[in-house]
Design a protein around this motif. Structure first.
Motif, short mmCIF file in Angstrom:
data_model
loop_
_atom_site.label_atom_id
_atom_site.label_comp_id
_atom_site.label_asym_id
_atom_site.label_seq_id
_atom_site.Cartn_x
_atom_site.Cartn_y
_atom_site.Cartn_z
N ASP A 32 3.41 5.32 5.93
CA ASP A 32 3.58 3.82 6.02
C ASP A 32 3.28 3.20 4.32
O ASP A 32 3.03 2.14 4.24
CB ASP A 32 2.72 3.01 7.17
CG ASP A 32 2.94 3.44 8.31
OD1 ASP A 32 4.14 3.65 8.84
OD2 ASP A 32 1.92 3.66 9.18
N TRP A 40 -2.28 1.75 3.94
CA TRP A 40 -1.55 2.58 4.73
C TRP A 40 -2.46 4.20 4.54
O TRP A 40 -3.53 4.27 3.90
CB TRP A 40 -0.27 3.02 3.81
CG TRP A 40 -0.27 3.73 2.55
CD1 TRP A 40 -0.19 4.92 2.29
CD2 TRP A 40 -0.32 3.06 1.30
NE1 TRP A 40 -0.25 5.30 0.67
CE2 TRP A 40 -0.32 4.03 0.13
CE3 TRP A 40 -0.46 1.72 0.76
CZ2 TRP A 40 -0.39 3.72 -1.12
CZ3 TRP A 40 -0.46 1.20 -0.31
CH2 TRP A 40 -0.49 2.31 -1.55
N ARG A 70 -7.84 0.79 8.42
CA ARG A 70 -6.65 -0.16 8.17
C ARG A 70 -6.53 -1.09 9.15
O ARG A 70 -5.91 -2.29 9.23
CB ARG A 70 -5.25 0.72 8.69
CG ARG A 70 -4.97 1.72 7.29
CD ARG A 70 -3.98 2.74 7.76
NE ARG A 70 -2.62 1.85 7.89
CZ ARG A 70 -1.55 2.49 8.53
NH1 ARG A 70 -1.44 3.70 8.54
NH2 ARG A 70 -0.66 1.59 8.88
#
Length: 97
Positions: A52, A81, A89
């Motif tokens: 990501d 990410w 996160r």
């Protein structure tokens, strides 16, 4: 074998910042994009250090933790990410708060 920490490091110029995690590194290009390299330290766990990662521009700052990274966009938002096994996160700010 496992990829070494220096394997895949950029050899071109145009970078304005660099940050290092435990087994990965991130460099910020002068166009506001990032380049990532490194590995998960040979762990069988899916560390997701590159998962990501932002692919768009507009980034102005970067930082790395053990197995995760964050970038600051030019609009003031934060883009995290990488690993999320300890909430790295989960609580990233998403707006003006």
């Amino acid at each position: 074998g496992a990829v070494g920490q220096g394997d895949g490091a950029p050899t071109c110029g145009g970078f304005v910042a660099i940050a290092c995690g435990w087994y990965h590194s991130v460099a910020l290009r002068n166009d506001g994009t990032v380049v990532r390299w490194g590995d998960d330290g040979g762990s069988d766990e899916d560390d997701g250090q590159h998962d990501d990662a932002p692919t768009c521009g507009g980034l102005v700052a970067i930082a790395c933790g053990c197995g995760h990274s964050v970038a600051l966009r030019n609009d003031g938002t934060v883009v995290p990410w990488g690993r999320r096994n300890r909430g790295q996160r989960d609580d990233a700010p998403t707006g003006d708060g």
